[in-house]
Design a protein around this motif. Structure first.
Motif, PDB file in Angstrom:
ATOM      1  N   ILE A   1      14.407-107.242 -43.314  1.00 11.50           N
ATOM      2  CA  ILE A   1      13.209-107.772 -43.974  1.00 11.50           C
ATOM      3  C   ILE A   1      12.872-109.151 -43.418  1.00 11.50           C
ATOM      4  CG2 ILE A   1      12.285-108.614 -46.165  1.00 11.50           C
ATOM      5  CD1 ILE A   1      13.954-106.408 -47.550  1.00 11.50           C
ATOM      6  N   SER A   2      13.873-110.012 -43.316  1.00 15.43           N
ATOM      7  CA  SER A   2      13.656-111.385 -42.869  1.00 15.43           C
ATOM      8  C   SER A   2      13.109-111.445 -41.438  1.00 15.43           C
ATOM      9  CB  SER A   2      14.974-112.161 -42.954  1.00 15.43           C
ATOM     10  OG  SER A   2      14.851-113.440 -42.399  1.00 15.43           O
ATOM     11  N   LEU A   3      13.637-110.599 -40.565  1.00 20.28           N
ATOM     12  CA  LEU A   3      13.256-110.640 -39.151  1.00 20.28           C
ATOM     13  C   LEU A   3      12.150-109.661 -38.803  1.00 20.28           C
ATOM     14  CD1 LEU A   3      16.823-110.867 -37.543  1.00 20.28           C
ATOM     15  CD2 LEU A   3      15.224-112.726 -38.004  1.00 20.28           C
ATOM     16  N   ASP A   4      11.723-108.859 -39.793  1.00 19.17           N
ATOM     17  CA  ASP A   4      10.692-107.837 -39.558  1.00 19.17           C
ATOM     18  C   ASP A   4      11.113-106.916 -38.416  1.00 19.17           C
ATOM     19  OD1 ASP A   4       8.307-106.423 -39.848  1.00 19.17           O
ATOM     20  OD2 ASP A   4       7.175-107.770 -38.537  1.00 19.17           O
ATOM     21  N   LEU A   5      12.270-106.291 -38.595  1.00 15.96           N
ATOM     22  CA  LEU A   5      12.837-105.425 -37.575  1.00 15.96           C
ATOM     23  C   LEU A   5      12.350-103.987 -37.734  1.00 15.96           C
ATOM     24  CD1 LEU A   5      16.513-106.758 -37.590  1.00 15.96           C
ATOM     25  CD2 LEU A   5      14.630-107.430 -36.075  1.00 15.96           C
ATOM     26  N   TYR A   6      12.807-103.146 -36.832  1.00 11.06           N
ATOM     27  CA  TYR A   6      12.430-101.729 -36.831  1.00 11.06           C
ATOM     28  C   TYR A   6      13.388-100.900 -37.668  1.00 11.06           C
ATOM     29  CZ  TYR A   6      10.670 -97.325 -34.846  1.00 11.06           C
ATOM     30  OH  TYR A   6      10.110 -96.069 -34.660  1.00 11.06           O
ATOM     31  N   GLY A   7      14.675-101.314 -37.684  1.00 13.14           N
ATOM     32  CA  GLY A   7      15.622-100.485 -38.413  1.00 13.14           C
ATOM     33  C   GLY A   7      16.990-101.112 -38.604  1.00 13.14           C
ATOM     34  N   ILE A   8      17.890-100.287 -39.146  1.00  8.31           N
ATOM     35  CA  ILE A   8      19.257-100.672 -39.472  1.00  8.31           C
ATOM     36  C   ILE A   8      20.195 -99.638 -38.870  1.00  8.31           C
ATOM     37  CG2 ILE A   8      20.928-101.042 -41.338  1.00  8.31           C
ATOM     38  CD1 ILE A   8      18.449-101.608 -43.167  1.00  8.31           C
ATOM     39  N   THR A   9      21.228-100.110 -38.174  1.00  5.77           N
ATOM     40  CA  THR A   9      22.293 -99.241 -37.654  1.00  5.77           C
ATOM     41  C   THR A   9      23.568 -99.533 -38.422  1.00  5.77           C
ATOM     42  OG1 THR A   9      21.373 -99.201 -35.418  1.00  5.77           O
ATOM     43  CG2 THR A   9      23.693 -98.677 -35.641  1.00  5.77           C
ATOM     44  N   ILE A  10      24.226 -98.475 -38.930  1.00  2.81           N
ATOM     45  CA  ILE A  10      25.378 -98.701 -39.802  1.00  2.81           C
ATOM     46  C   ILE A  10      26.290 -97.479 -39.779  1.00  2.81           C
ATOM     47  CG2 ILE A  10      24.235 -97.789 -41.870  1.00  2.81           C
ATOM     48  CD1 ILE A  10      25.531-100.178 -43.415  1.00  2.81           C
ATOM     49  N   ALA A  11      27.596 -97.694 -39.997  1.00  2.00           N
ATOM     50  CA  ALA A  11      28.534 -96.577 -40.096  1.00  2.00           C
ATOM     51  C   ALA A  11      28.121 -95.672 -41.254  1.00  2.00           C
ATOM     52  CB  ALA A  11      29.954 -97.098 -40.308  1.00  2.00           C
ATOM     53  N   HIS A  12      28.199 -94.364 -41.045  1.00  2.00           N
ATOM     54  CA  HIS A  12      27.659 -93.436 -42.050  1.00  2.00           C
ATOM     55  C   HIS A  12      28.380 -93.538 -43.391  1.00  2.00           C
ATOM     56  CE1 HIS A  12      30.559 -90.056 -42.629  1.00  2.00           C
ATOM     57  NE2 HIS A  12      31.045 -90.490 -41.491  1.00  2.00           N
ATOM     58  N   TYR A  13      29.651 -93.942 -43.368  1.00  2.00           N
ATOM     59  CA  TYR A  13      30.380 -94.056 -44.631  1.00  2.00           C
ATOM     60  C   TYR A  13      30.091 -95.363 -45.356  1.00  2.00           C
ATOM     61  CZ  TYR A  13      33.539 -96.324 -41.271  1.00  2.00           C
ATOM     62  OH  TYR A  13      34.059 -97.101 -40.267  1.00  2.00           O
ATOM     63  N   ASN A  14      29.316 -96.262 -44.729  1.00  2.00           N
ATOM     64  CA  ASN A  14      28.945 -97.530 -45.371  1.00  2.00           C
ATOM     65  C   ASN A  14      27.533 -97.514 -45.941  1.00  2.00           C
ATOM     66  OD1 ASN A  14      31.352 -98.915 -45.022  1.00  2.00           O
ATOM     67  ND2 ASN A  14      30.775 -99.756 -43.039  1.00  2.00           N
ATOM     68  N   ILE A  15      26.928 -96.345 -46.002  1.00  2.00           N
ATOM     69  CA  ILE A  15      25.580 -96.253 -46.559  1.00  2.00           C
ATOM     70  C   ILE A  15      25.433 -94.939 -47.318  1.00  2.00           C
ATOM     71  CG2 ILE A  15      24.549 -95.172 -44.493  1.00  2.00           C
ATOM     72  CD1 ILE A  15      22.066 -96.987 -44.997  1.00  2.00           C
ATOM     73  N   THR A  16      24.729 -94.982 -48.429  1.00  2.00           N
ATOM     74  CA  THR A  16      24.514 -93.791 -49.240  1.00  2.00           C
ATOM     75  C   THR A  16      23.136 -93.204 -48.966  1.00  2.00           C
ATOM     76  OG1 THR A  16      23.501 -95.013 -51.079  1.00  2.00           O
ATOM     77  CG2 THR A  16      25.911 -94.824 -51.074  1.00  2.00           C
ATOM     78  N   LYS A  17      22.943 -92.002 -49.443  1.00  2.00           N
ATOM     79  CA  LYS A  17      21.634 -91.357 -49.325  1.00  2.00           C
ATOM     80  C   LYS A  17      20.568 -92.195 -50.023  1.00  2.00           C
ATOM     81  CE  LYS A  17      19.246 -87.030 -50.534  1.00  2.00           C
ATOM     82  NZ  LYS A  17      18.732 -86.733 -49.187  1.00  2.00           N
ATOM     83  N   GLU A  18      20.923 -92.751 -51.188  1.00  2.00           N
ATOM     84  CA  GLU A  18      19.963 -93.557 -51.943  1.00  2.00           C
ATOM     85  C   GLU A  18      19.601 -94.840 -51.194  1.00  2.00           C
ATOM     86  OE1 GLU A  18      21.700 -90.559 -54.240  1.00  2.00           O
ATOM     87  OE2 GLU A  18      22.775 -92.205 -53.225  1.00  2.00           O
ATOM     88  N   GLN A  19      20.556 -95.438 -50.518  1.00  2.00           N
ATOM     89  CA  GLN A  19      20.278 -96.649 -49.741  1.00  2.00           C
ATOM     90  C   GLN A  19      19.392 -96.336 -48.531  1.00  2.00           C
ATOM     91  OE1 GLN A  19      24.374 -97.831 -49.199  1.00  2.00           O
ATOM     92  NE2 GLN A  19      24.197 -99.502 -50.692  1.00  2.00           N
ATOM     93  N   ILE A  20      19.612 -95.186 -47.910  1.00  2.00           N
ATOM     94  CA  ILE A  20      18.722 -94.780 -46.808  1.00  2.00           C
ATOM     95  C   ILE A  20      17.306 -94.580 -47.328  1.00  2.00           C
ATOM     96  CG2 ILE A  20      18.205 -92.909 -45.185  1.00  2.00           C
ATOM     97  CD1 ILE A  20      21.188 -92.677 -44.633  1.00  2.00           C
ATOM     98  N   GLU A  21      17.176 -93.967 -48.489  1.00  7.94           N
ATOM     99  CA  GLU A  21      15.850 -93.790 -49.084  1.00  7.94           C
ATOM    100  C   GLU A  21      15.192 -95.143 -49.345  1.00  7.94           C
ATOM    101  OE1 GLU A  21      16.625 -91.463 -52.546  1.00  7.94           O
ATOM    102  OE2 GLU A  21      16.767 -89.564 -51.447  1.00  7.94           O
ATOM    103  N   LEU A  22      15.986 -96.124 -49.796  1.00  9.38           N
ATOM    104  CA  LEU A  22      15.452 -97.463 -50.045  1.00  9.38           C
ATOM    105  C   LEU A  22      14.987 -98.099 -48.735  1.00  9.38           C
ATOM    106  CD1 LEU A  22      14.895 -99.840 -51.934  1.00  9.38           C
ATOM    107  CD2 LEU A  22      17.288-100.544 -51.645  1.00  9.38           C
ATOM    108  N   ALA A  23      15.789 -97.994 -47.699  1.00 13.06           N
ATOM    109  CA  ALA A  23      15.385 -98.524 -46.391  1.00 13.06           C
ATOM    110  C   ALA A  23      14.082 -97.881 -45.936  1.00 13.06           C
ATOM    111  CB  ALA A  23      16.491 -98.282 -45.369  1.00 13.06           C
ATOM    112  N   HIS A  24      13.962 -96.574 -46.137  1.00 13.78           N
ATOM    113  CA  HIS A  24      12.736 -95.868 -45.758  1.00 13.78           C
ATOM    114  C   HIS A  24      11.536 -96.365 -46.558  1.00 13.78           C
ATOM    115  CE1 HIS A  24      15.073 -92.175 -44.027  1.00 13.78           C
ATOM    116  NE2 HIS A  24      14.940 -93.152 -43.141  1.00 13.78           N
ATOM    117  N   GLN A  25      11.754 -96.697 -47.829  1.00 12.88           N
ATOM    118  CA  GLN A  25      10.657 -97.229 -48.644  1.00 12.88           C
ATOM    119  C   GLN A  25      10.140 -98.547 -48.093  1.00 12.88           C
ATOM    120  OE1 GLN A  25      11.911 -97.401 -52.785  1.00 12.88           O
ATOM    121  NE2 GLN A  25      12.621 -95.277 -52.731  1.00 12.88           N
ATOM    122  N   PHE A  26      11.031 -99.336 -47.478  1.00  9.34           N
ATOM    123  CA  PHE A  26      10.629-100.589 -46.839  1.00  9.34           C
ATOM    124  C   PHE A  26      10.073-100.358 -45.428  1.00  9.34           C
ATOM    125  CE2 PHE A  26      13.222-102.574 -50.129  1.00  9.34           C
ATOM    126  CZ  PHE A  26      12.554-103.770 -50.364  1.00  9.34           C
TER     127      PHE A  26
END
Length: 278
Positions: free
Chosen positions: A213-238
């Protein structure tokens, strides 16, 4: 009678095991037209007989039917881009120190010592692109490894300039995702290469979302076990794409797919392609 009971129990156990190992693939909903990009992690992945980022690993990846590859990129002493994963050379070669301690010609004479069945040398990104079967539809992810003991300001600037030149020469800006853990470096990239699709590579989702959000980036790269389906949905909402990695097994692939990321960087590319095929 006792035999039948044991046989029935055996069948029931096998059924439960099979059900647990063959999870249903759920409906994919993401920002990539509801399709997941199947990306080979360093080529064929960390368990391949071919070293990660080697020419042989990339060739095998494209032979498998994949059309997306993650490549680890470092900068040499003479400011050339090099395809190499580790922070230090000694784990993969008979040399010590950083990639930035050597010129590109010195580096391209270094053999990987991973597997005697695979005779591979470290390769510059220029030669990598000349020797792998990519085309205008190929998706690339560059994981930028900032490994050096020299002045950081000069190193960062030279890295950004080299990357900008390479992208322009190969016309891959629209097909390229660039990821880094360093926010200062991402700011330089954003300024030097307008339109670049930049991903923050955080240790946890909350830090990644804040940086994106701060840097107005394109996306987030993260280990799959460090993110939930709900968090991915939140990222998509942004409006942020999500790439996940550390998918080392078939189960990891299924778990990752069911979170609906936009990209999966996998060590099991054939299984992932099978699971994502219509």
């Amino acid at each position: 009678m006792q035999y039948k009971l044991h046989k029935s129990l055996f069948i029931a156990i096998c059924t439960l095991i099979f059900a647990a190992c063959s999870q249903e693939i759920l409906t994919i909903r993401n920002l990539n037209n509801n399709e997941i990009i199947a990306c080979g992690h360093g080529g064929m992945g960390i368990e391949s007989i071919y070293p990660m980022n080697s020419k042989g690993s990339a060739q095998k990846l494209f032979e498998s039917g994949a059309n997306a590859i993650e490549i680890d990129i470092q900068l040499s002493k003479d400011n050339q881009l090099i395809a190499f994963h580790d922070i230090e050379l000694s784990n993969q070669t008979d040399f010590t120190g950083f990639i930035s301690d050597y010129t590109s010609s010195e580096i391209e004479n270094m053999d990987y010592k991973k597997n005697p069945l695979s005779s591979e040398k470290i390769i510059s990104l220029d030669n990598y692109f000349k020797n792998i079967p990519w085309d205008s539809s190929t998706h690339f992810t560059f994981d930028l490894k900032l490994c050096t003991n020299i002045d950081q300001t000069a190193y960062f600037q030279n890295f950004v300039i080299a990357l900008d030149s390479f992208i322009s020469k190969n016309h891959i800006l629209n097909n390229l995702h660039i990821e880094s853990q360093d926010t200062t470096f991402l700011k330089l990239l954003k300024k030097q290469i307008p339109g670049s699709q930049l991903f923050i590579y955080p240790t946890n989702f909350e830090a990644g979302l804040a940086a994106a959000i701060s840097l107005d980036l394109y996306g987030i790269t993260i280990a799959h076990y460090n993110i939930t389906k709900e968090q991915i949905e939140l990222a998509h909402q942004f409006g942020f794409r999500v790439a996940v990695w550390n998918t080392h097994s078939q189960k990891d692939n299924t778990d990752a797919i069911n979170k609906s990321p936009d990209i999966i960087q996998t060590d099991e590319i054939k299984d992932l392609l099978d699971k994502l095929s219509p």
